[in-house]
Scaffold this motif. Structure first.
Motif, PDB file in Angstrom:
ATOM      1  N   SER A 199      19.010  10.071 -14.395  1.00  0.00           N
ATOM      2  CA  SER A 199      17.670   9.958 -14.582  1.00  0.00           C
ATOM      3  C   SER A 199      16.858   9.458 -13.527  1.00  0.00           C
ATOM      4  CB  SER A 199      17.370   8.955 -15.818  1.00  0.00           C
ATOM      5  OG  SER A 199      18.155   9.468 -16.961  1.00  0.00           O
ATOM      6  N   GLY A 200      17.419   8.359 -12.882  1.00  0.00           N
ATOM      7  CA  GLY A 200      16.679   8.019 -11.642  1.00  0.00           C
ATOM      8  C   GLY A 200      16.390   8.864 -10.651  1.00  0.00           C
ATOM      9  N   GLN A 201      17.141  10.157 -10.505  1.00  0.00           N
ATOM     10  CA  GLN A 201      17.109  11.015  -9.557  1.00  0.00           C
ATOM     11  C   GLN A 201      16.073  12.014 -10.235  1.00  0.00           C
ATOM     12  OE1 GLN A 201      21.237  12.314  -9.232  1.00  0.00           O
ATOM     13  NE2 GLN A 201      21.497  11.341  -7.389  1.00  0.00           N
ATOM     14  N   VAL A 202      15.787  12.300 -11.202  1.00  0.00           N
ATOM     15  CA  VAL A 202      14.900  13.157 -11.785  1.00  0.00           C
ATOM     16  C   VAL A 202      13.584  12.695 -11.868  1.00  0.00           C
ATOM     17  CG1 VAL A 202      14.163  14.296 -13.953  1.00  0.00           C
ATOM     18  CG2 VAL A 202      16.699  14.089 -13.548  1.00  0.00           C
ATOM     19  N   ILE A 203      13.277  11.241 -12.142  1.00  0.00           N
ATOM     20  CA  ILE A 203      11.756  10.822 -12.398  1.00  0.00           C
ATOM     21  C   ILE A 203      11.974   9.634 -10.972  1.00  0.00           C
ATOM     22  CG2 ILE A 203      10.471   9.441 -13.566  1.00  0.00           C
ATOM     23  CD1 ILE A 203      10.951  11.996 -14.645  1.00  0.00           C
ATOM     24  N   ILE A 204      11.302   9.968  -9.978  1.00  0.00           N
ATOM     25  CA  ILE A 204      11.625   9.163  -8.707  1.00  0.00           C
ATOM     26  C   ILE A 204      10.121   8.224  -8.675  1.00  0.00           C
ATOM     27  CG2 ILE A 204      13.061  10.869  -7.554  1.00  0.00           C
ATOM     28  CD1 ILE A 204      10.819  12.131  -6.258  1.00  0.00           C
ATOM     29  N   ASP A 205       9.142   8.540  -9.290  1.00  0.00           N
ATOM     30  CA  ASP A 205       8.042   7.703  -9.159  1.00  0.00           C
ATOM     31  C   ASP A 205       7.121   7.852 -10.173  1.00  0.00           C
ATOM     32  OD1 ASP A 205       7.033  10.393  -8.444  1.00  0.00           O
ATOM     33  OD2 ASP A 205       7.042   9.939  -6.248  1.00  0.00           O
ATOM     34  N   LEU A 206       6.021   7.377 -10.103  1.00  0.00           N
ATOM     35  CA  LEU A 206       4.956   7.303 -10.940  1.00  0.00           C
ATOM     36  C   LEU A 206       4.262   8.935 -11.208  1.00  0.00           C
ATOM     37  CD1 LEU A 206       2.831   6.137 -13.098  1.00  0.00           C
ATOM     38  CD2 LEU A 206       1.376   5.669 -11.237  1.00  0.00           C
ATOM     39  N   LYS A 252      -3.120   2.434 -17.532  1.00  0.00           N
ATOM     40  CA  LYS A 252      -3.532   0.956 -17.742  1.00  0.00           C
ATOM     41  C   LYS A 252      -2.878   0.165 -16.493  1.00  0.00           C
ATOM     42  CE  LYS A 252      -3.979   0.551 -22.857  1.00  0.00           C
ATOM     43  NZ  LYS A 252      -3.774  -0.296 -24.012  1.00  0.00           N
ATOM     44  N   ASP A 253      -3.550  -0.454 -15.971  1.00  0.00           N
ATOM     45  CA  ASP A 253      -3.131  -1.104 -14.643  1.00  0.00           C
ATOM     46  C   ASP A 253      -2.403  -0.329 -13.484  1.00  0.00           C
ATOM     47  OD1 ASP A 253      -3.182  -3.241 -12.948  1.00  0.00           O
ATOM     48  OD2 ASP A 253      -1.332  -4.523 -13.810  1.00  0.00           O
ATOM     49  N   TYR A 254      -3.031   0.691 -13.370  1.00  0.00           N
ATOM     50  CA  TYR A 254      -2.632   1.735 -12.455  1.00  0.00           C
ATOM     51  C   TYR A 254      -1.374   2.223 -12.787  1.00  0.00           C
ATOM     52  CZ  TYR A 254      -6.173  -0.513  -9.401  1.00  0.00           C
ATOM     53  OH  TYR A 254      -7.501  -1.000  -8.863  1.00  0.00           O
ATOM     54  N   GLY A 255      -0.972   2.308 -13.875  1.00  0.00           N
ATOM     55  CA  GLY A 255       0.341   2.800 -14.625  1.00  0.00           C
ATOM     56  C   GLY A 255       1.510   1.679 -14.646  1.00  0.00           C
ATOM     57  N   LEU A 256       1.251   0.455 -14.011  1.00  0.00           N
ATOM     58  CA  LEU A 256       2.080  -0.259 -14.192  1.00  0.00           C
ATOM     59  C   LEU A 256       2.460  -0.846 -15.527  1.00  0.00           C
ATOM     60  CD1 LEU A 256       3.788  -2.131 -11.947  1.00  0.00           C
ATOM     61  CD2 LEU A 256       1.936  -3.786 -11.995  1.00  0.00           C
ATOM     62  N   GLU A 257       1.337  -1.156 -16.517  1.00  0.00           N
ATOM     63  CA  GLU A 257       1.632  -1.702 -17.662  1.00  0.00           C
ATOM     64  C   GLU A 257       2.007  -0.286 -18.471  1.00  0.00           C
ATOM     65  OE1 GLU A 257      -1.228  -3.393 -21.491  1.00  0.00           O
ATOM     66  OE2 GLU A 257      -1.808  -3.711 -19.465  1.00  0.00           O
ATOM     67  N   SER A 258       0.944   0.664 -18.471  1.00  0.00           N
ATOM     68  CA  SER A 258       1.547   1.917 -19.312  1.00  0.00           C
ATOM     69  C   SER A 258       0.759   3.302 -18.869  1.00  0.00           C
ATOM     70  CB  SER A 258       1.050   1.690 -20.708  1.00  0.00           C
ATOM     71  OG  SER A 258      -0.282   1.671 -20.780  1.00  0.00           O
ATOM     72  N   VAL A 259       1.251   4.426 -19.005  1.00  0.00           N
ATOM     73  CA  VAL A 259       0.291   5.678 -18.810  1.00  0.00           C
ATOM     74  C   VAL A 259       0.678   6.529 -20.197  1.00  0.00           C
ATOM     75  CG1 VAL A 259       2.195   6.590 -17.721  1.00  0.00           C
ATOM     76  CG2 VAL A 259      -0.081   7.563 -17.310  1.00  0.00           C
ATOM     77  N   SER A 260      -0.533   7.200 -20.631  1.00  0.00           N
ATOM     78  CA  SER A 260      -0.260   7.996 -22.074  1.00  0.00           C
ATOM     79  C   SER A 260      -0.762   9.353 -21.696  1.00  0.00           C
ATOM     80  CB  SER A 260      -0.961   7.268 -23.089  1.00  0.00           C
ATOM     81  OG  SER A 260      -2.223   7.132 -22.961  1.00  0.00           O
ATOM     82  N   SER A 281       5.663   2.991 -21.219  1.00  0.00           N
ATOM     83  CA  SER A 281       5.503   1.773 -21.185  1.00  0.00           C
ATOM     84  C   SER A 281       6.564   1.094 -20.098  1.00  0.00           C
ATOM     85  CB  SER A 281       5.327   0.606 -22.264  1.00  0.00           C
ATOM     86  OG  SER A 281       4.390   1.428 -23.085  1.00  0.00           O
ATOM     87  N   GLN A 282       6.071  -0.029 -19.189  1.00  0.00           N
ATOM     88  CA  GLN A 282       7.026  -0.589 -18.298  1.00  0.00           C
ATOM     89  C   GLN A 282       7.722   0.234 -17.556  1.00  0.00           C
ATOM     90  OE1 GLN A 282       6.702  -4.030 -17.936  1.00  0.00           O
ATOM     91  NE2 GLN A 282       4.842  -3.620 -19.107  1.00  0.00           N
ATOM     92  N   LEU A 283       7.477   1.172 -17.001  1.00  0.00           N
ATOM     93  CA  LEU A 283       8.122   2.224 -16.024  1.00  0.00           C
ATOM     94  C   LEU A 283       8.700   1.507 -15.036  1.00  0.00           C
ATOM     95  CD1 LEU A 283       8.617   5.220 -15.704  1.00  0.00           C
ATOM     96  CD2 LEU A 283       6.527   5.247 -14.177  1.00  0.00           C
ATOM     97  N   PHE A 284      10.093   1.729 -14.901  1.00  0.00           N
ATOM     98  CA  PHE A 284      11.119   1.236 -14.019  1.00  0.00           C
ATOM     99  C   PHE A 284      11.461  -0.269 -14.260  1.00  0.00           C
ATOM    100  CE2 PHE A 284       8.877   4.476 -11.126  1.00  0.00           C
ATOM    101  CZ  PHE A 284       9.896   5.685 -11.584  1.00  0.00           C
TER     102      PHE A 284
END
Length: 360
Positions: free
Chosen positions: A20-27, A51-59, A153-156
């Motif tokens: 999974s860490g290789q498939v989703i490498i960043d925001l 929200k907060d540049y994606g640090l809190e969440s992105v939808s 929410s709370q990516l990474f």
């Protein structure tokens, strides 16, 4: 024999996290995958909220047909997809996504919540919560219109090293994500893309970042994303890649065609788009406004970009061009299954393509 030196299988939970860490490498990858899901679903309105540049969440919300009840349990399981069933299908795939990896991988890297409703159930919908393994762990009835919203929410956050780096570079990550979203907003006809951002200082208020208009003509869509000034800076570019095409002498048909009005006939190959006028003041100091597509798929084509820049700078050596180029190819003429984010493509005859650009 030393038991510590024996080869042993890695447990499935660890394999899931590693892959999974290789498939989703960043925001950017995370958001791109969700937007592509909406586009593949045929949505005509897509809204991306940070929200907060994606640090809190992105939808990502869309007005697509919604997810049917029979797909709730398998939606986030690895390699479940409706887009291909055998390896040979890759030669003809026309959707943005096809591997069935993204949602499963996102579950391992963030808290994933899905709300959806189909036409037969609306205004009654459902909220789906998934475990880190992608297994459906709960569902709740809610009210909503037809469509789907996926919230990360709370990516990474569960990956300490990556999360620390993510927080440190969040503004840069957000800026890269905007550039990719602009690429989709500029190319997608019939779909409005609305992007907004909310910071802690703004409370519940969101600020509009940009919105596309989804108009039929590509130049109208470009102006919708980047502003009407771009119209005066750009000239149309169209060149056939087929050896026996009507413009086989290599001449492009600048300002004589509208690049996306008439898609090429089946089996033909060509480049269509817009490039900034080759005179001072029409280009830019860098390459940040260069967008390349293959059959409407945003991608990175560094060799093609290098040739375009070389040709343009032979006329305007002080600046780099603004570029919007869509390369129309038969699906069998390129390989999209190269990198996890599907932005790296192998073109089977890239040298000929570069040469056509040089002589046009």
């Amino acid at each position: 024999m030393d038991q510590d030196n024996l080869l042993k299988p890695i447990n499935s939970a660890t394999v899931h996290k590693i892959c999974s860490g290789q498939v989703i490498i960043d925001l950017t990858t995370a958001v791109k995958e969700l937007v592509e899901n909406s586009l593949d679903a045929g949505a005509t309105h897509i809204e991306v909220k940070f929200k907060d540049y994606g640090l809190e969440s992105v939808s990502v919300s869309d007005n697509g047909p919604g997810i049917t009840t029979g797909n709730y349990a398998t939606l986030c399981l690895k390699h479940y997809t409706s887009k291909l069933s055998a390896f040979d299908d890759l030669a003809t795939v026309r959707t943005y996504g096809f591997r069935g990896e993204a949602l499963s991988s996102l579950c391992a890297l963030a808290h994933v919540t899905v709300t959806t409703a189909t036409a037969d159930l609306s205004p009654r919908g459902v909220q789906l919560d998934y475990a880190s393994t992608g297994v459906l762990k709960g569902q709740t009835a809610i009210a909503r219109e037809v469509g789907t919203t996926i919230t990360l929410s709370q990516l990474f956050a569960q990956w300490p090293v990556r999360y620390t780096q993510f927080k440190k570079t969040i503004r840069r990550e957000y800026a890269r994500c905007m550039a990719v979203l602009e690429a989709y907003g500029a190319v997608c006809a019939g779909t409005r893309l609305v992007v907004s951002h909310q910071t802690a200082k703004q409370g519940t208020a969101s600020q509009m970042v940009f919105q596309s208009n989804g108009k039929p003509l590509w130049l109208d869509r470009i102006a919708g994303v980047f502003g009407p000034k771009f119209r005066s800076l750009l000239t149309s570019y169209s060149v056939a890649l087929d050896e026996h095409a009507s413009d086989a002498d290599g001449s492009n048909r600048q300002n004589q065609s509208r690049p996306d009005d008439q898609p090429p006939s089946p089996g033909s190959s060509r480049i269509d788009g817009y490039v900034s006028l080759p005179r001072s003041g029409c280009g830019r100091s860098g390459t940040e406004r260069q967008f390349y597509y293959v059959n409407g798929r945003p991608c990175d084509l560094p060799k093609v970009a290098r040739v375009v820049n070389e040709v343009y700078r032979s006329y305007n050596p002080q600046q780099y061009p603004i570029v919007f180029l869509n390369i129309h190819l038969d699906p069998g003429a390129f390989d999209v299954n190269v990198s996890p984010d599907k932005r790296t493509l192998f073109l089977h005859d890239e040298a000929r393509l570069q040469n056509r650009i040089r002589v046009s």
